[in-house]
Design a protein around this motif. Structure first.
Motif, PDB file in Angstrom:
ATOM      1  N   SER A 222       0.853  -1.178   0.000  1.00 58.26           N
ATOM      2  CA  SER A 222       0.000   0.000   0.000  1.00 58.26           C
ATOM      3  C   SER A 222       0.894   1.235   0.000  1.00 58.26           C
ATOM      4  CB  SER A 222      -0.908   0.000   1.233  1.00 58.26           C
ATOM      5  OG  SER A 222      -1.654   1.195   1.317  1.00 58.26           O
ATOM      6  N   GLN A 223       0.525   2.225  -0.797  1.00 62.15           N
ATOM      7  CA  GLN A 223       1.329   3.438  -0.944  1.00 62.15           C
ATOM      8  C   GLN A 223       0.427   4.660  -0.861  1.00 62.15           C
ATOM      9  OE1 GLN A 223       4.231   4.079  -4.445  1.00 62.15           O
ATOM     10  NE2 GLN A 223       2.396   5.159  -5.108  1.00 62.15           N
ATOM     11  N   PRO A 258       0.570   8.589  -6.974  1.00 65.43           N
ATOM     12  CA  PRO A 258      -0.814   8.305  -6.583  1.00 65.43           C
ATOM     13  C   PRO A 258      -0.887   7.400  -5.356  1.00 65.43           C
ATOM     14  CG  PRO A 258      -0.169   6.878  -8.384  1.00 65.43           C
ATOM     15  CD  PRO A 258       1.000   7.803  -8.143  1.00 65.43           C
ATOM     16  N   GLU A 259      -2.074   7.320  -4.790  1.00 63.53           N
ATOM     17  CA  GLU A 259      -2.348   6.302  -3.781  1.00 63.53           C
ATOM     18  C   GLU A 259      -2.540   4.978  -4.503  1.00 63.53           C
ATOM     19  OE1 GLU A 259      -5.722   7.434  -1.529  1.00 63.53           O
ATOM     20  OE2 GLU A 259      -4.863   9.320  -0.813  1.00 63.53           O
ATOM     21  N   THR A 260      -1.927   3.915  -3.986  1.00 62.43           N
ATOM     22  CA  THR A 260      -1.972   2.630  -4.676  1.00 62.43           C
ATOM     23  C   THR A 260      -2.018   1.485  -3.685  1.00 62.43           C
ATOM     24  OG1 THR A 260      -0.580   3.566  -6.449  1.00 62.43           O
ATOM     25  CG2 THR A 260      -0.852   1.188  -6.424  1.00 62.43           C
ATOM     26  N   LYS A 261      -2.810   0.479  -4.028  1.00 62.35           N
ATOM     27  CA  LYS A 261      -2.815  -0.792  -3.310  1.00 62.35           C
ATOM     28  C   LYS A 261      -2.619  -1.900  -4.332  1.00 62.35           C
ATOM     29  CE  LYS A 261      -5.762   0.575   0.594  1.00 62.35           C
ATOM     30  NZ  LYS A 261      -5.717   2.020   0.304  1.00 62.35           N
ATOM     31  N   THR A 286      -2.162 -10.014 -10.928  1.00 63.49           N
ATOM     32  CA  THR A 286      -1.930  -8.815 -10.132  1.00 63.49           C
ATOM     33  C   THR A 286      -3.170  -7.938 -10.173  1.00 63.49           C
ATOM     34  OG1 THR A 286       0.453  -8.810 -10.577  1.00 63.49           O
ATOM     35  CG2 THR A 286      -0.520  -6.733  -9.852  1.00 63.49           C
ATOM     36  N   TYR A 287      -3.587  -7.468  -9.004  1.00 64.45           N
ATOM     37  CA  TYR A 287      -4.677  -6.497  -8.922  1.00 64.45           C
ATOM     38  C   TYR A 287      -4.112  -5.218  -8.324  1.00 64.45           C
ATOM     39  CZ  TYR A 287      -8.638  -3.920  -7.041  1.00 64.45           C
ATOM     40  OH  TYR A 287      -9.523  -2.928  -6.725  1.00 64.45           O
ATOM     41  N   ARG A 288      -4.398  -4.104  -8.976  1.00 59.69           N
ATOM     42  CA  ARG A 288      -3.866  -2.824  -8.531  1.00 59.69           C
ATOM     43  C   ARG A 288      -4.996  -1.804  -8.498  1.00 59.69           C
ATOM     44  NH1 ARG A 288      -0.120  -2.766 -12.021  1.00 59.69           N
ATOM     45  NH2 ARG A 288      -0.642  -1.048 -13.436  1.00 59.69           N
ATOM     46  N   ASN A 289      -5.195  -1.196  -7.336  1.00 57.81           N
ATOM     47  CA  ASN A 289      -6.208  -0.157  -7.185  1.00 57.81           C
ATOM     48  C   ASN A 289      -5.499   1.155  -6.888  1.00 57.81           C
ATOM     49  OD1 ASN A 289      -7.850   1.445  -4.838  1.00 57.81           O
ATOM     50  ND2 ASN A 289      -9.228   0.692  -6.427  1.00 57.81           N
ATOM     51  N   PRO A 321     -11.236  16.673  -8.315  1.00 61.52           N
ATOM     52  CA  PRO A 321     -11.629  15.410  -8.952  1.00 61.52           C
ATOM     53  C   PRO A 321     -10.595  14.316  -8.706  1.00 61.52           C
ATOM     54  CG  PRO A 321     -11.846  17.257 -10.472  1.00 61.52           C
ATOM     55  CD  PRO A 321     -11.088  17.757  -9.295  1.00 61.52           C
ATOM     56  N   GLU A 322     -11.085  13.122  -8.477  1.00 61.51           N
ATOM     57  CA  GLU A 322     -10.220  11.956  -8.268  1.00 61.51           C
ATOM     58  C   GLU A 322     -10.367  10.994  -9.444  1.00 61.51           C
ATOM     59  OE1 GLU A 322     -10.572  11.836  -3.380  1.00 61.51           O
ATOM     60  OE2 GLU A 322     -11.685  10.392  -4.618  1.00 61.51           O
ATOM     61  N   PHE A 323      -9.240  10.484  -9.894  1.00 61.57           N
ATOM     62  CA  PHE A 323      -9.263   9.503 -10.977  1.00 61.57           C
ATOM     63  C   PHE A 323      -8.850   8.160 -10.394  1.00 61.57           C
ATOM     64  CE2 PHE A 323      -7.918   7.154 -14.676  1.00 61.57           C
ATOM     65  CZ  PHE A 323      -8.841   7.532 -15.629  1.00 61.57           C
ATOM     66  N   LYS A 324      -9.799   7.239 -10.361  1.00 64.48           N
ATOM     67  CA  LYS A 324      -9.563   5.942  -9.739  1.00 64.48           C
ATOM     68  C   LYS A 324      -9.484   4.858 -10.811  1.00 64.48           C
ATOM     69  CE  LYS A 324     -12.047   7.255  -5.521  1.00 64.48           C
ATOM     70  NZ  LYS A 324     -10.953   7.037  -4.559  1.00 64.48           N
ATOM     71  N   THR A 325      -8.555   3.938 -10.629  1.00 64.98           N
ATOM     72  CA  THR A 325      -8.415   2.838 -11.575  1.00 64.98           C
ATOM     73  C   THR A 325      -8.390   1.511 -10.834  1.00 64.98           C
ATOM     74  OG1 THR A 325      -5.995   2.900 -11.516  1.00 64.98           O
ATOM     75  CG2 THR A 325      -7.073   4.224 -13.209  1.00 64.98           C
ATOM     76  N   ASP A 326      -8.953   0.505 -11.468  1.00 68.39           N
ATOM     77  CA  ASP A 326      -8.776  -0.884 -11.066  1.00 68.39           C
ATOM     78  C   ASP A 326      -8.073  -1.568 -12.223  1.00 68.39           C
ATOM     79  OD1 ASP A 326     -10.058  -1.039  -8.478  1.00 68.39           O
ATOM     80  OD2 ASP A 326     -11.942  -0.695  -9.537  1.00 68.39           O
ATOM     81  N   VAL A 327      -6.861  -2.052 -11.968  1.00 69.15           N
ATOM     82  CA  VAL A 327      -6.060  -2.693 -13.008  1.00 69.15           C
ATOM     83  C   VAL A 327      -5.933  -4.170 -12.679  1.00 69.15           C
ATOM     84  CG1 VAL A 327      -3.864  -2.716 -14.230  1.00 69.15           C
ATOM     85  CG2 VAL A 327      -4.766  -0.555 -13.352  1.00 69.15           C
TER      86      VAL A 327
END
Length: 806
Positions: A222-223, A258-261, A286-289, A321-327
């Motif tokens: 987590s970052q 960015p914030e990352t998990k 790998t799952y990255r949020n 605004p927040e840009f959220k991604t699920d990779v």
């Protein structure tokens, strides 16, 4: 362990003079290293000195000694010709970080896992970052804990591996050890107190049946975000100097990592089948949020949030605004390799997929007023492939013959967001993908190659490869390669070189991607439309040709010398000419004035008006480039310094790319005065000066008793940002040295603790000088460069690692 005295040769892993992990051939009787053998390629092994092509072979230990957490950053601080840097305020690109070899863009580096092609990412980079308009492999999906070593082939390799290998090949080798388990815990923070990270990974090797193995890696991290925004009291972008700007000198911006998990699992499985072969399977998921941030909507930019985001009773102060991604990244390969008579055989099947889903949060669609949601599902992209391979080869003494076939199916999908995300003006910061942007396209290709190597004499080696490819969407390609090597002075001096042709098929993303994106142009907010290459607007109305393959011609020449046992020096020159590079055009907008009043004699303005956009972009083959450079590597390792062992790595890369010949502007654009806009100076600089032309690495390691000390110095050369139209407003950001220290102490045989200081002297890039152009730093929002980012701008970071093996 006591060794018997006999001459049987075994392969082990050793730390070479380079400090790199390579396969070594050990003569047991002499109890020392007889020869270092590189195992890349599709012919018999060659030593580093006797290889006909330049190769870096980097161990997991060396990657870890950089102190970098992610694989792509560790490789950046290990290989001078490789670059990857954190992006910011760039939508999903902030969660991928474009990476490349030799400054040739992400699309032209082929990535393999255990020698097998890995899938590309779902994302195409369309923001103002290095690699704009290209597609790469998601290197952030590869956990460092799963790696045994990494082979970097610094030479064109399309003839061996097919499309994408123009700049070279990165081959990621997964761990296959058994009999031990390792737990690694880590945590860190920047000197400014932000960017806190924490994580853990676990690796274990299990014996299966008598001689089989299963190596498993699990990880989570987590970052937190960092923020290095500018500090101004007047918003030059909007020309506003009021009470709000005085009270908010950062203009509300969050600019940084960015914030990352991240969660991942990788496996590497082998099971012998008799004496002649083995079944294998490997891969991972790998799952990255992540959460990154768009441009802050100030109260004078968006005049109201209709009470949707502002707490009740509080004054309206704009919103972030927040840009959220699920990779999601998946890959699995299985196959069998062994002997059929005197022929070695390797047959495999692979599936790989990368998907990214977009969510825009803490924002509104002003067209919907008080009925607007504040969180929008904005759509997403997915790329997948299915690959089948058969490779055979046979050793005829001094002659080796090999051949192979690869069949591949690729699929690219784009799915629309919910209606509220794109209707009207769309969600602030990122309007969602619309139904007309949806796509589900496949293509197939089949490739076949034949290669050979001939030891003409003890000293002279000749090799050659020819490959034929057929793509369902653009046709055929034939590529070839020839290489030679000559040894002198009892193998201590080697001259080597290669000549090859290469190609890169346009990605499905580049052919079919389309969207509408919010951009800042001058001091206005604009909607920019990207039309795909297969659309009527691009092909018929604008007269743009169908995308075709890029073609390359590579020349490499150099030498390797081993003046004494523990010192190896290599130097190689390369020249890569690429024809018909696929590029993402510049903004093509109105010539006559404001949107909404098109000149009906100008077909471009008619298109803009019909689609309610202020500018358009598209992909096309239009640029020829030449890249020249030199790689130098010196590796020294000795155990003769006091009671300890010293390792030294000195590596250097010089790389220069220039655009040659005229840029191929589509005739309709040229006739209507868009030649300068089509691919302007700023877009050209992403090819020629967005990456450092020079990069130097000096790494020292010293082992004594229970201590290991690593001191790494990396010099990132200058980069230049070019203004779209005015050379006076160009800026060159000077070169900088980043110093990293890693100190490890063995508490017990199995327990180690490491302290890491990255960027010891708190070095930042030069500050942006806008020179009166408000777009350069977006009115003071950006303090440091982001379009030509050398090494990021987090400053000093501290980290603690605890490693336990059992």
């Amino acid at each position: 362990m006591k060794r018997k005295s006999f001459n049987k040769k075994i392969y082990v892993l050793v730390l070479s003079g380079a400090g790199t992990m390579v396969y070594a051939q050990e003569t047991v009787k002499e109890n020392n290293i007889d020869e270092v053998v590189v195992t890349t390629g599709r012919t018999k092994p060659r030593t580093i000195i006797t290889s006909a092509i330049p190769i870096d072979n980097i161990s997991a230990a060396q990657l870890k000694s950089t102190g970098q957490i992610t694989f792509d950053k560790a490789l950046t601080y290990s290989v001078p010709s490789f670059n990857s840097s954190q992006q910011t305020v760039s939508d999903a690109t902030a969660h991928f970080d474009p990476a490349d070899l030799r400054g040739l863009g992400p699309s032209r580096t082929l990535v393999l896992v255990n020698g097998k092609r890995k899938n590309q990412s779902a994302l195409i980079y369309v923001n103002d970052t290095p690699g704009k308009g290209e597609v790469g492999t998601d290197l952030k999906s590869i956990p460092s804990a799963a790696l045994q070593n990494v082979e970097v082939l610094r030479d064109g390799a399309s003839a061996q591996y097919g499309s994408d290998a123009i700049a070279g090949v990165i081959n990621i080798i997964l761990k296959n050890s058994v009999g031990k388990s390792t737990v690694n815990l880590f945590s860190g923070i920047t000197s400014k107190g932000d960017g806190f990270n924490i994580g853990a990974d676990f690796n274990t090797g299990i014996r299966v049946a008598k001689n089989g193995s299963l190596n498993l890696t699990l990880g989570y991290s987590s970052q937190n975000k960092t923020n290095r925004a500018g500090s101004v009291t007047k918003d030059e972008l909007f020309g506003v100097d009021n009470a709000w700007t005085q009270a908010n000198p950062g203009l509300g911006m969050i600019i940084g990592q960015p914030e990352t998990k991240v969660a991942n699992m990788f496996v590497n499985f082998e099971l012998p089948t008799g004496e002649a072969g083995k079944f294998y399977a490997f891969g991972g998921t790998t799952y990255r949020n992540g959460t990154s941030y768009g441009l802050y909507r100030t109260p004078y930019w968006v005049s109201s949030d209709f009470g949707l985001l502002t707490p009740k009773g509080q004054p309206y102060n704009g919103f972030q605004p927040e840009f959220k991604t699920d990779v999601y990244d998946y890959n699995l390969t299985s196959g069998w390799k062994g002997m059929f008579g005197k022929w070695s055989f390797d047959g495999s099947a692979a599936f790989g997929s990368n998907a990214v889903d977009y969510v825009v949060g803490n924002t509104i669609n002003t067209s919907l007023g008080g009925n607007s949601p504040t969180r929008f599902k904005a759509g997403g992209h997915q790329f997948s492939n299915i690959i089948g391979n058969i490779d055979v080869n046979r050793n005829f003494g001094v002659f080796v013959l090999g051949a192979g076939v690869e069949v591949r199916n690729e699929n690219y999908q784009a799915k629309a967001g919910e209606e509220a995300s794109y209707i009207g003006s769309g969600a602030e910061s990122f309007p969602g993908l619309q139904p007309q942007n949806e796509i589900n396209k496949n293509r197939q290709n089949i490739g076949a190659y034949i290669n050979s190597e001939w030891d003409v004499t003890k000293n002279l080696l000749l090799g050659g490869t020819v490959r034929y490819e057929n793509f369902s969407d653009f046709g055929n390609n034939v590529s070839w390669k020839g290489n030679a090597r000559y040894k002198l002075l009892d193998d201590k001096l080697v001259f080597r070189g290669s000549v090859s042709t290469g190609f890169r098929a346009p990605s499905l993303h580049q052919i079919y991607y389309s969207n509408v994106q919010t951009k800042i142009t001058g001091n206005t907010v604009a909607n920019q439309g990207t039309f795909n290459n297969d659309s009527q607007i691009v092909r018929s109305d604008l007269g743009v040709q169908k995308l075709n393959a890029e073609k390359a011609f590579n020349i490499t020449g150099g030498f390797a010398i081993k003046p004494f046992k523990n010192l190896t020096i290599t130097a190689d020159y390369y020249r890569i000419k690429i024809k018909d590079r696929v590029l993402f055009s510049g903004d093509i907008g109105y010539k006559t004035g404001a949107p909404g009043s098109p000149d009906i004699t100008n077909p471009v303005e008619v298109i803009l008006d019909n689609n309610k956009i202020t500018s358009l972009k598209f992909f096309t083959n239009a640029v020829n480039t030449v890249t020249e450079g030199v790689d130098f590597v010196a590796n020294y390792y000795t155990s003769a310094i006091g009671k300890g062992r010293l390792g030294v790595i000195a590596a250097f890369n010089y790389n220069k790319t220039k655009i040659v010949d005229n840029i191929a502007v589509p005739p309709i654009l040229a006739e209507n005065g868009y030649s300068e806009n089509f691919f302007d100076r700023k877009e050209q600089s992403r090819i020629t000066s967005a990456r450092p032309k020079t990069k130097t690495i000096l790494s020292l390691s010293y082992d004594i008793s229970k201590f290991n000390f690593n001191l790494n110095n990396t010099y990132f050369g200058s980069v230049t940002w070019q203004h779209a139209t005015d050379p006076i407003k160009d800026q060159t950001f000077s070169g900088k040295v980043i110093t990293d220290i890693v100190l490890t102490y063995k508490i017990t045989k199995d327990l180690k603790v490491s302290g890491v200081v990255n960027n010891l002297f708190n070095i930042y890039p030069d500050v942006i000088d806008s020179k009166g152009d408000v777009v350069t730093d977006l009115g003071g929002r950006f303090k440091y460069p982001w379009e030509v980012n050398q090494f990021g701008f987090n400053g000093t970071t501290f980290q603690l690692n605890v490693n336990y093996t059992f």
